[in-house]
Design a protein around this motif. Structure first.
Motif, PDB file in Angstrom:
ATOM      1  N   GLY A  24      51.771  44.702  52.034  1.00 56.82           N
ATOM      2  CA  GLY A  24      51.086  43.476  52.428  1.00 56.82           C
ATOM      3  C   GLY A  24      49.628  43.753  52.744  1.00 56.82           C
ATOM      4  O   GLY A  24      49.304  44.761  53.367  1.00 56.82           O
ATOM      5  N   GLY A  25      48.758  42.905  52.285  1.00 54.87           N
ATOM      6  CA  GLY A  25      47.329  43.075  52.510  1.00 54.87           C
ATOM      7  C   GLY A  25      46.631  43.969  51.516  1.00 54.87           C
ATOM      8  O   GLY A  25      45.420  44.190  51.622  1.00 54.87           O
ATOM      9  N   SER A  26      47.364  44.484  50.526  1.00 55.80           N
ATOM     10  CA  SER A  26      46.744  45.359  49.525  1.00 55.80           C
ATOM     11  C   SER A  26      45.887  44.554  48.555  1.00 55.80           C
ATOM     12  O   SER A  26      46.192  43.403  48.240  1.00 55.80           O
ATOM     13  N   ASP A  27      44.817  45.179  48.050  1.00 57.06           N
ATOM     14  CA  ASP A  27      43.903  44.456  47.163  1.00 57.06           C
ATOM     15  C   ASP A  27      42.960  45.461  46.490  1.00 57.06           C
ATOM     16  O   ASP A  27      42.915  46.643  46.842  1.00 57.06           O
ATOM     17  N   LEU A  28      42.212  44.955  45.511  1.00 59.30           N
ATOM     18  CA  LEU A  28      41.129  45.689  44.856  1.00 59.30           C
ATOM     19  C   LEU A  28      39.913  44.771  44.824  1.00 59.30           C
ATOM     20  O   LEU A  28      39.946  43.708  44.191  1.00 59.30           O
ATOM     21  N   TRP A  29      38.844  45.178  45.492  1.00 56.84           N
ATOM     22  CA  TRP A  29      37.629  44.357  45.538  1.00 56.84           C
ATOM     23  C   TRP A  29      36.506  45.171  46.156  1.00 56.84           C
ATOM     24  O   TRP A  29      36.739  46.012  47.016  1.00 56.84           O
ATOM     25  N   ARG A  30      35.254  44.883  45.716  1.00 58.49           N
ATOM     26  CA  ARG A  30      34.090  45.549  46.298  1.00 58.49           C
ATOM     27  C   ARG A  30      32.977  44.547  46.575  1.00 58.49           C
ATOM     28  O   ARG A  30      32.332  44.054  45.647  1.00 58.49           O
ATOM     29  N   HIS A  31      32.810  44.211  47.830  1.00 62.30           N
ATOM     30  CA  HIS A  31      31.637  43.558  48.404  1.00 62.30           C
ATOM     31  C   HIS A  31      31.445  42.077  48.069  1.00 62.30           C
ATOM     32  O   HIS A  31      31.401  41.243  48.976  1.00 62.30           O
ATOM     33  N   THR A  32      31.260  41.716  46.813  1.00 63.43           N
ATOM     34  CA  THR A  32      30.696  40.421  46.438  1.00 63.43           C
ATOM     35  C   THR A  32      31.341  39.237  47.162  1.00 63.43           C
ATOM     36  O   THR A  32      32.557  39.073  47.131  1.00 63.43           O
ATOM     37  N   TYR A  48      32.843  38.178  49.559  1.00 64.32           N
ATOM     38  CA  TYR A  48      33.770  38.368  50.670  1.00 64.32           C
ATOM     39  C   TYR A  48      33.292  39.409  51.678  1.00 64.32           C
ATOM     40  O   TYR A  48      33.743  39.420  52.824  1.00 64.32           O
ATOM     41  N   GLY A  49      32.440  40.343  51.238  1.00 62.65           N
ATOM     42  CA  GLY A  49      31.854  41.299  52.163  1.00 62.65           C
ATOM     43  C   GLY A  49      32.721  42.465  52.558  1.00 62.65           C
ATOM     44  O   GLY A  49      32.396  43.201  53.483  1.00 62.65           O
ATOM     45  N   PHE A  50      33.846  42.670  51.865  1.00 67.25           N
ATOM     46  CA  PHE A  50      34.698  43.801  52.207  1.00 67.25           C
ATOM     47  C   PHE A  50      34.955  44.676  50.992  1.00 67.25           C
ATOM     48  O   PHE A  50      34.674  44.293  49.854  1.00 67.25           O
ATOM     49  N   VAL A  51      35.505  45.854  51.246  1.00 66.86           N
ATOM     50  CA  VAL A  51      35.917  46.782  50.195  1.00 66.86           C
ATOM     51  C   VAL A  51      37.404  47.068  50.378  1.00 66.86           C
ATOM     52  O   VAL A  51      37.827  47.502  51.459  1.00 66.86           O
ATOM     53  N   HIS A  52      38.194  46.804  49.339  1.00 67.64           N
ATOM     54  CA  HIS A  52      39.609  47.164  49.314  1.00 67.64           C
ATOM     55  C   HIS A  52      39.866  48.006  48.069  1.00 67.64           C
ATOM     56  O   HIS A  52      39.431  47.656  46.979  1.00 67.64           O
ATOM     57  N   ASP A  53      40.583  49.093  48.258  1.00 71.75           N
ATOM     58  CA  ASP A  53      40.919  49.975  47.137  1.00 71.75           C
ATOM     59  C   ASP A  53      42.314  50.553  47.371  1.00 71.75           C
ATOM     60  O   ASP A  53      42.534  51.759  47.276  1.00 71.75           O
ATOM     61  N   ASP A  54      43.267  49.668  47.695  1.00 68.45           N
ATOM     62  CA  ASP A  54      44.587  50.150  48.085  1.00 68.45           C
ATOM     63  C   ASP A  54      45.738  49.496  47.330  1.00 68.45           C
ATOM     64  O   ASP A  54      46.893  49.604  47.740  1.00 68.45           O
ATOM     65  N   ALA A  55      45.458  48.827  46.223  1.00 74.74           N
ATOM     66  CA  ALA A  55      46.534  48.254  45.411  1.00 74.74           C
ATOM     67  C   ALA A  55      47.254  49.365  44.652  1.00 74.74           C
ATOM     68  O   ALA A  55      46.610  50.251  44.091  1.00 74.74           O
ATOM     69  N   PRO A  56      48.589  49.348  44.603  1.00 70.96           N
ATOM     70  CA  PRO A  56      49.298  50.360  43.821  1.00 70.96           C
ATOM     71  C   PRO A  56      49.106  50.145  42.321  1.00 70.96           C
ATOM     72  O   PRO A  56      49.176  49.018  41.822  1.00 70.96           O
ATOM     73  N   ALA A  57      48.830  51.229  41.613  1.00 69.90           N
ATOM     74  CA  ALA A  57      48.663  51.183  40.158  1.00 69.90           C
ATOM     75  C   ALA A  57      49.263  52.444  39.566  1.00 69.90           C
ATOM     76  O   ALA A  57      49.031  53.540  40.077  1.00 69.90           O
ATOM     77  N   LEU A  58      50.030  52.279  38.499  1.00 70.17           N
ATOM     78  CA  LEU A  58      50.667  53.399  37.813  1.00 70.17           C
ATOM     79  C   LEU A  58      49.829  53.705  36.579  1.00 70.17           C
ATOM     80  O   LEU A  58      49.832  52.927  35.618  1.00 70.17           O
TER      81      LEU A  58
END
Length: 200
Positions: free
Chosen positions: A36-44, A46-56
Motif C-alpha cells: 500500500g502506498g507504493s508508486d513511481l513518480w519524480r517531483h512534477t 505533486y512535489g514528491f519522489v516515489h521509487d518503490d513500486a514492485p517490478a519484475l
C-alpha cells in the motif's frame, strides 16, 4: 508486430522492489500484491519522489520488444499495472492502465529526472485482458496497448538513448491503498517493431 516472440518465464526476471506477495497461479499466471502506498513518480506537480513500486525486470537491449499481459479488474483511485522500462531511478518509463478519476485510463509516465504523465480513458477495457508492448529501436521507445485481440493503439513515443542499459517487465502499484492484487497472464519478448506507423 509479434513475430518470432518467445515467452519469458517469470523466473527470468529480478525484482526491483519486492512486492508484499508474488505467487504463481492457474495457467502460468503470476499474482502480485504491491505494498500500500507504493508508486513511481519524480517531483512534477505533486512535489514528491516515489521509487518503490514492485517490478519484475529482465534486460531490454536495443532492437528488442517486450509485451506484458494482465487482467484489468481493479477499480480504486491510482491502482495501476503494466510495463516498467528502467535505466535507473531517474530515467524510466512506466506504461499501462491506471484507474483514475472514476475510470480506467491507458497512458504512460516518462521520467528523465522529472516525470510527465499522459492518459486516455478506456472504460470498455474494464474486466478484460490488456496487453502493453514496448519496442526499443534506435533512439526511441514505442509504447502500444490493446484489450484482448483488438488492434494495437499507439500510446507514446519516448526518447531512449541507444547506448543505455535498460531492463523491462511487469510492474504494479497502489498509491492510495493496500490490498491490490494484479493477475499477470503473460510476458513475451521478440524483435523490435519494424515501423512506427502501420504499413499501407
Amino acid at each position: 508486430m509479434g513475430d518470432a516472440q518467445r515467452t519469458v518465464d517469470w523466473s527470468e526476471g529480478e525484482w526491483c522492489n519486492e512486492p508484499v506477495r508474488a505467487e504463481g497461479a492457474a495457467a502460468g499466471t503470476l499474482l502480485v500484491q504491491p505494498a500500500g502506498g507504493s508508486d513511481l513518480w519524480r517531483h512534477t506537480s505533486y512535489g514528491f519522489v516515489h521509487d518503490d513500486a514492485p517490478a519484475l525486470l529482465a534486460p531490454l537491449p536495443a532492437g528488442q520488444a517486450m509485451e506484458v499481459d494482465f487482467h484489468l479488474d481493479y477499480d480504486r483511485q491510482f491502482d495501476q499495472a503494466g510495463v516498467l522500462v528502467r535505466v535507473d531511478e531517474r530515467n524510466w518509463v512506466k506504461a499501462g492502465v491506471e484507474f483514475s478519476d472514476g475510470q480506467p485510463q491507458v497512458g504512460a509516465v516518462v521520467t528523465r529526472e522529472v516525470s510527465d504523465w499522459s492518459v486516455a480513458p478506456v472504460p470498455t477495457w474494464a474486466g478484460r485482458g490488456v496487453s502493453i508492448r514496448v519496442s526499443r529501436d534506435g533512439d526511441a521507445l514505442t509504447v502500444r496497448a490493446r484489450a484482448d485481440d483488438e488492434p494495437w493503439r499507439l500510446v507514446r513515443l519516448a526518447p531512449l538513448a541507444p547506448e543505455a542499459a535498460a531492463s523491462a517487465g511487469p510492474y504494479c502499484c497502489s498509491p492510495t491503498r493496500a490490498g491490490l492484487r494484479v493477475r499477470f497472464t503473460g510476458w513475451r519478448r521478440g524483435p523490435a517493431d519494424a515501423a512506427l506507423h502501420p504499413q499501407e
